[in-house]
Design an enzyme around this catalytic site. Structure first.
Site, PDB file in Angstrom:
ATOM      1  N   SER A 194      -7.223   4.176   5.788  1.00 19.05           N
ATOM      2  CA  SER A 194      -6.491   3.767   6.991  1.00 19.05           C
ATOM      3  C   SER A 194      -6.539   4.767   8.141  1.00 19.05           C
ATOM      4  CB  SER A 194      -5.023   3.472   6.648  1.00 19.05           C
ATOM      5  OG  SER A 194      -4.934   2.279   5.918  1.00 19.05           O
ATOM      6  N   LYS A 224       2.411   7.476  14.558  1.00 22.69           N
ATOM      7  CA  LYS A 224       2.349   6.209  13.826  1.00 22.69           C
ATOM      8  C   LYS A 224       3.753   5.820  13.371  1.00 22.69           C
ATOM      9  CE  LYS A 224      -0.145   4.022   9.958  1.00 22.69           C
ATOM     10  NZ  LYS A 224      -1.162   4.210   8.891  1.00 22.69           N
ATOM     11  N   SER A 255      -5.012   0.777   8.562  1.00 22.35           N
ATOM     12  CA  SER A 255      -3.766   0.381   9.181  1.00 22.35           C
ATOM     13  C   SER A 255      -3.442   1.182  10.452  1.00 22.35           C
ATOM     14  CB  SER A 255      -2.619   0.549   8.191  1.00 22.35           C
ATOM     15  OG  SER A 255      -2.413   1.925   7.874  1.00 22.35           O
TER      16      SER A 255
END
EC number: 6.3.5.7
Length: 493
Positions: free
Chosen positions: A182, A78, A158
């Site tokens: 998330s 990420k 997210s």
């Protein structure tokens, strides 16, 4: 040779150990898959050269019989994790072009254990979002589609890039972060497995901060076993993070297959919200039945302050975000817009560098921390947070081993379908997950079935602090009992 991207992480590990294929061949298969999946926009930066270089070194170690726990396993990272020499943006224009000179502790742990890096994964800007539509680099498209429809769906947020990349078989696993859901919400939307560990289990050093008292790193992978393998490498004490807990890291994979007979599973009555969809309610009941059939004891419990969790979260998180994001001023990192003086430079840089959702949360956070409103909003929200944690403490003291809830109030939705005129509509996606962050507990999401439209739905297991092994063993029971939904077939190339 069969398609190596269809292997699970554990299968790939076994294949490499048995020398059925090389680490370079494995990385090449995923690099080719990434090249065919540009339309999903899962990656912000791809690093095929780095992956092949690491894979070559892994093959040399494998040949010498010196394989480490993740030797040659290709992962996506990420783009919230600092990676030495590789651009790190948090999906924000204000950090575009920023290349860290250091490595986050979690990614350093993964490289220590032999993993290879395929690239940096897309996300909501500064991890603020529940759909992955706020990224400066454009939204991520879910590899899933509704039955009979080609509408583009969100992968959740997210960590939408992480979940989409795993579901589309662009990597064997991915790092993610969870501030209010998330990791768990995108895992539920994409039919993957994600765990938000106990706060303090994984170091936050080198992870771009959103809300420091809530943020926690964790993995997303295809199944419970792969997730357990990844978490063991990611977790551990780090003196560079004062919130990192100095406690032994168990071998989570050994918990897979452990008996759950006699475990007490709490079912919180407050999670049966008014207007809860029949589909989600039925999934929850089915999860209860699966655990009962495996020998677990089901007990209704009360978490009375749950109804206050979402509004309290959306005071605490923006308050901490407004403080953390003050450092992005055009002087030290990334974007700089020059003005007539230093104040003008700050204002121009921040106005252009931050997206709409980030600016909204900074303003909310600044307001609730301002003189005259601190006690009325921020201090009160912190008191509610203490009460939420106390609810969980009392349930666990009464003998509950874990709590079962739905993961999300619905299946994945289409791009632009929610939140465009009312941001609160989007915030409601986190209604089942934010309490876990407020209380610092571990939460695991496992696929439970498909919606009427053919989209994945997830169940959430909430554990006692630092007892991730328990929810891994319970998650394995659900995974084995649930209908096998598989991963979506490629339509993207």
């Amino acid at each position: 040779m069969s398609d190596l991207t269809r292997l699970t992480l554990a299968q790939a590990r076994e294949g490499l150990a048995a020398k059925k294929f090389s680490a370079v061949e494995l990385s090449q298969a995923f690099i080719a898959a990434m090249a065919r999946a540009k339309s999903l926009n899962a990656f912000i930066v791809e690093t095929p050269e780095k992956a092949l270089e690491q894979a070559k070194a892994s093959d040399e170690r494998l040949a010498r019989g010196e394989a480490r726990p993740l030797e040659g396993i290709p992962l996506g990272i990420k783009d919230l994790y600092a990676t030495e020499g590789v651009q790190t943006t948090a999906a924000s224009h204000i950090l575009e072009g920023f290349v860290p000179q250091y490595e986050s502790t979690v990614t350093a742990n993964l490289w220590r254990d032999g993993a290879t890096m395929l690239g940096k994964l897309n996300l909501d800007e500064f991890a603020m979002g529940s759909s992955n539509e706020t990224s400066y680099f454009g939204p991520v498209i879910s590899p899933w589609r509704r039955s009979g429809s080609d509408a583009k769906l969100v992968p959740g947020g997210s960590s939408g890039g992480s979940a989409a990349a795993v579901a589309a078989r662009l990597c064997l696993g991915a790092t993610a972060t969870d501030t209010g859901g998330s990791i768990r919400q995108p895992a539920a939307f994409t039919g993957t497995v994600g765990i938000k560990p106990t706060y303090g289990r994984c170091s936050r050093f080198g992870i771009v901060a959103f809300a420091s008292s809530l943020d926690q790193a964790g993995p997303i992978a295809q199944n419970v076993r792969d997730t357990a393998i990844l978490l063991r490498s990611m977790a551990g004490h780090d003196p560079k993070d004062t919130t990192s807990v100095d406690a032994p890291v168990p071998d989570y994979e050994r918990a897979i297959g452990a008996s759950v007979k006699g475990k007490v599973i709490g079912i919180p009555k407050e999670y049966r919200l008014d207007g809860l969809s029949a589909e989600i309610g039925a999934l929850w009941d089915q999860g209860v039945a699966w655990l009962r059939a495996a020998g677990a004891e089901i007990r209704e419990i009360s978490l009375p302050h749950t109804k206050h969790a979402l509004p309290a979260y959306y005071i605490v998180a923006p308050a901490e975000a407004s403080s953390n994001l003050a450092r992005y001023d055009g002087v030290r990192y990334g974007l700089r817009k020059t003005g007539k003086d230093i104040v003008d430079l700050y204002e121009l840089t921040r106005a252009e560098g931050f997206g709409k959702e980030v600016r909204r949360r900074i303003m909310i956070g600044t307001y609730v921390l301002s003189a005259g409103y601190y006690d009325a909003y921020y201090l009160r929200a912190q008191k509610i947070r203490s009460l939420i944690k106390r609810d969980f403490d009392l349930a666990y003291e009464a003998g509950v081993d874990a709590i079962l809830t739905p993961a999300t109030p619905s299946a994945a939705f289409a791009l632009g379908e929610k939140g465009s005129s009312d941001p609160v509509e989007m915030y409601l996606n986190d209604v089942f997950t934010v309490t876990v962050n407020m209380a610092g507990l571990p939460g695991l999401v496992v696929p439970g079935g498909l919606s009427a439209e053919g989209l994945p739905l997830g169940l959430q297991l909430i554990g006692r602090p630092f007892e991730e092994e328990t929810i891994f063993s319970l998650g394995q029971v659900i995974e084995e009992a649930a209908p096998k939904i598989g991963l979506p077939e490629s339509w993207w190339g």
